[in-house]
Design an enzyme around this catalytic site. Structure first.
Site, PDB file in Angstrom:
ATOM      1  N   GLU A   1       0.756  -0.926  -0.040  1.00  0.00           N
ATOM      2  CA  GLU A   1      -0.224   0.384   0.252  1.00  0.00           C
ATOM      3  C   GLU A   1       0.882   0.976   0.088  1.00  0.00           C
ATOM      4  OE1 GLU A   1      -3.025   0.017  -0.601  1.00  0.00           O
ATOM      5  OE2 GLU A   1      -3.755  -1.837  -0.414  1.00  0.00           O
TER       6      GLU A   1
ATOM      7  N   ASP B   1      -4.917  -9.374  -7.763  1.00  0.00           N
ATOM      8  CA  ASP B   1      -5.168  -8.699  -9.088  1.00  0.00           C
ATOM      9  C   ASP B   1      -3.946  -7.934  -9.513  1.00  0.00           C
ATOM     10  OD1 ASP B   1      -4.975  -6.949  -6.730  1.00  0.00           O
ATOM     11  OD2 ASP B   1      -7.087  -6.103  -6.603  1.00  0.00           O
TER      12      ASP B   1
ATOM     13  N   GLU C   1     -19.635  -5.451  -4.218  1.00  0.00           N
ATOM     14  CA  GLU C   1     -18.741  -5.959  -3.660  1.00  0.00           C
ATOM     15  C   GLU C   1     -18.528  -7.181  -4.729  1.00  0.00           C
ATOM     16  OE1 GLU C   1     -14.348  -5.270  -2.217  1.00  0.00           O
ATOM     17  OE2 GLU C   1     -15.948  -3.844  -2.845  1.00  0.00           O
TER      18      GLU C   1
ATOM     19  N   GLU D   1     -12.645   0.095 -10.371  1.00  0.00           N
ATOM     20  CA  GLU D   1     -12.382  -0.713 -10.895  1.00  0.00           C
ATOM     21  C   GLU D   1     -12.891  -0.730 -12.234  1.00  0.00           C
ATOM     22  OE1 GLU D   1     -10.139  -1.554  -8.048  1.00  0.00           O
ATOM     23  OE2 GLU D   1     -12.844  -1.158  -7.955  1.00  0.00           O
TER      24      GLU D   1
ATOM     25  N   THR E   1      -1.434   0.816 -10.849  1.00  0.00           N
ATOM     26  CA  THR E   1      -2.089   0.290 -10.092  1.00  0.00           C
ATOM     27  C   THR E   1      -2.894   0.843  -9.267  1.00  0.00           C
ATOM     28  OG1 THR E   1      -3.709  -1.979  -9.566  1.00  0.00           O
ATOM     29  CG2 THR E   1      -1.640  -0.988  -7.891  1.00  0.00           C
TER      30      THR E   1
END
Length: 645
Positions: free
Chosen positions: A203, A341, A459, A521, A632
């Site tokens: 992160e 991902d 979600e 996304e 990302t």
């Protein structure tokens, strides 16, 4: 006002179920109210009147560099690195290849098209400004703003995640005064200490390091590179293990202390955490010409190359891996969603970032994409067979035995990025079939939004999976049995009753997580597909999504995570739609602001979601995909050019 197109328009048919008609009717009404309000009450006349060419000049103009004084209690370049490296893998040498064109060759806009698009662009910009002003006033330099209580919170290092994550959004939107105020605050960040004992390497890399590198690429502000180097040096210590694979977490004080015990590589680390640092460290290496940053991620890439065909599903990697033993064949769970991902996402993007000079990324993408298509992608079985023919979802797979894959037709919002990944790679590698897959996957996510009464996708949800993508007739008995089995004997009298109580469209078997976490996304893939295909139906879909998200997440201060996208909270769609206009004036019913939202707004709302909405409504030469590539966290890095980085 823009003309609204439904997913059935996208699928080439006007057939739709009554349930979908009702849901889409409320979406259209909500979008109309919101759009009218923006046009007549919110849109600043001076902004709408600025010719786009002038806005582009403003976006690209740079102040004379200000001498921002960087505050740093510890110089991370002095930190110990115990597992010495004798030689570094250099950046690939040579002139960047002329890669195939990514973006559609857009024709000139008509006056009507420009006015429509500009109205939508300004609406997104205004929503960002409202959020940013609240963050600045109530949570400045905190990691997050709590959108209901209007207070700050520390979640990612305590260094101001929203501040750093949003810098490039400020620049792209032309908010230069706010940008330079943010740069001054970033200069004061002390990466030598943290309020938290450990920080997430993944992160911190994608949000902080990526955010500062992107803002530097856009502005060339020297202090941003200075801070990025300090943070990069800190994060580089996470690779100080016996085999130089990164750790999941980094203890800052131990990393500074030469007497601390040596780091050990992880025995159980998520695949995304292992492989999703490549773009940020590569861009840092390109800008600084310091090979050790590239070497760190190149070693991981070589590990992925060696192990790609050794897992239970050769070509793919499981979501959790043992980096210490470098053996990835134990885990049986595979996904392109959570925990995996962005590693898949980075394969084609690294190819672009390196100018096509390292063939390994094309190989990693090509082999993994084929297996994702074979094992994870599925056509949903829906009552409207013509609609389902144009949709794909990306599920999960369990491999109880090697080479035996069992599909779990569970769709995560996180996996909506896959449509954009396939389409972008299809362009970069001249593979039209992948672009076509990307379109179907993106339309699947557009449909998931439209299928909910709120107009927002959940979600996590599950549907029936077609056994054959080419031919998939609706089977009401199979759906009924699956719904009854999945929800237990308590509801055994009627699958329709369960569907009504759970908010399930026909064909859906469960909604395992009804929340919307302000995630980007879906709009990310819509943005990429619009830029690649030039189809205006993606603009209409993006506006539907934006209108729905704002209508249901807006709070007095910003935007909050939605608890239930099905509207099963006792506050029905009629009341929600009627309240939209008032809610924009700040007087909406408390049930909307408090009963169906939670006091949480992650930094990706301003860093990603609103940025992608803004870019899809901007002119296509704004952050051109043939000149930039996004990490990302939606931070654009400049692709290599002849004679420079």
């Amino acid at each position: 006002m823009p003309r609204i197109k439904t997913p059935r328009n996208l699928a080439g048919t006007s057939n739709m179920s009554r349930q979908h008609q009702r849901a889409l009717t409320w979406m259209v009404l909500g979008a109309a109210v919101i759009g009218a309000y923006y046009i007549f009450f919110c849109a600043p006349i001076d902004t709408l009147a600025i010719p786009f060419e002038e806005h582009e000049i403003y976006m690209n103009s740079r102040n004379s560099f200000t001498s921002y004084k960087s505050r740093q209690s510890y110089d991370w370049r002095d930190a110990p690195f115990r597992h010495a490296i004798s030689s570094y893998t250099p950046l690939p040498d040579g002139r960047p290849q002329a890669l195939p064109r990514v973006q559609f060759d857009f024709p000139p806009e008509t006056k009507g098209q420009r006015e429509r698009r500009e109205t939508m662009r300004v609406a997104v910009r205004d929503e960002f400004i409202r959020t940013w002003n609240s963050y600045r006033a109530r949570a400045w330099a905190e990691d997050e703003l709590k959108p209901i209580t209007g207070t700050g919170s520390k979640t990612f290092g305590g260094w101001g995640a929203t501040l750093v994550d949003s810098l490039d959004t400020l620049w792209i939107m032309g908010l230069k005064d706010e940008f330079y105020e943010g740069v001054q605050a970033v200069a004061a960040i002390d990466f030598g200490r943290s309020d938290m004992k450990t920080v997430s390497v993944f992160e911190t890399t994608i949000r902080y390091l990526g955010g500062m590198l992107s803002a530097y690429d856009l502005s060339q502000e020297p202090v941003l590179l200075e801070k990025a180097i300090q943070l990069g040096e800190m994060l580089y210590r996470a690779f100080d293990t016996e085999n130089h694979t990164p750790t999941n977490w980094l203890d800052i004080e131990k990393a500074k202390n030469p007497e601390s015990s040596k780091l050990k590589s992880e025995t159980n680390i998520c695949f995304a955490c292992l492989g999703s640092l490549a773009m940020e460290f590569t861009r840092l290496a390109q800008i600084t010409q310091e090979p050790k940053y590239y070497d760190a991620v190149a070693r991981v890439t070589r590990l992925l190359d060696r192990t790609q065909d050794t897992t239970r599903i050769p070509g793919l990697w499981p979501t959790m891996v043992n980096a210490r033993t470098e053996e990835f064949n134990a885990s049986r769970f595979f996904s392109a969603g959570a925990l995996a991902d962005s590693t898949y996402e980075y394969f084609p993007k690294m190819h672009a970032l390196l100018g096509g000079l390292d063939p390994v990324y094309r190989k990693l993408y090509t082999d993994s994409a084929a297996k994702i298509d074979q094992h994870l992608l599925f056509r949903p079985q829906l009552e409207d067979e013509l609609l389902s023919a144009d949709l794909l979802f990306c599920g999960d797979v369990h491999a109880s035995r090697p080479n035996e894959a069992s599909l779990d037709p569970q769709m995560q919002h996180l996996t909506c990025f896959v449509g954009g990944m396939f389409a972008l790679a299809g362009r970069l590698f001249s593979n039209p079939a992948d672009v076509a897959l990307g379109e179907k996957l993106t339309k699947g996510c557009i449909y998931a939004y439209a299928a909910m009464p709120t107009g927002i996708g959940p979600e996590v949800f599950s549907t029936l999976a077609c056994a054959d993508r080419a031919h998939c007739p609706w089977n009401a008995t199979t759906w009924s049995d699956k719904v009854l089995h999945g929800h237990g004997t308590k509801y055994a009298q009627s699958a329709e009753q369960i569907a009504a109580e759970k908010g399930l469209p026909r064909g859906w078997t469960a909604i395992r997580d009804k929340r919307y976490l302000l995630r980007p996304e879906a709009i990310e893939s819509v943005f990429i597909l619009y830029r690649i295909t030039g189809k205006h139906e993606y603009l209409s879909a993006a506006w539907d999504m934006f209108a729905a998200v704002v209508a249901h997440t807006r709070t007095p201060h910003a935007n909050a995570q939605l608890l239930d996208v099905t509207g099963q909270t006792g506050y029905g769609p009629e009341a929600r739609t009627a309240a939209v206009g008032e809610r924009y004036r700040g007087h909406g019913p408390a049930a909307v602001r408090e009963g169906n939202v939670e006091d949480k707004m992650e930094s990706f709302w301003t860093a990603e979601t609103l940025k992608y909405f803004y870019l899809v409504f901007s002119r296509p030469d704004m952050v051109d995909l043939d000149e930039w590539v996004f990490n990302t966290e939606a931070h654009p890095f400049r692709r290599p050019r002849k004679g420079g980085v």
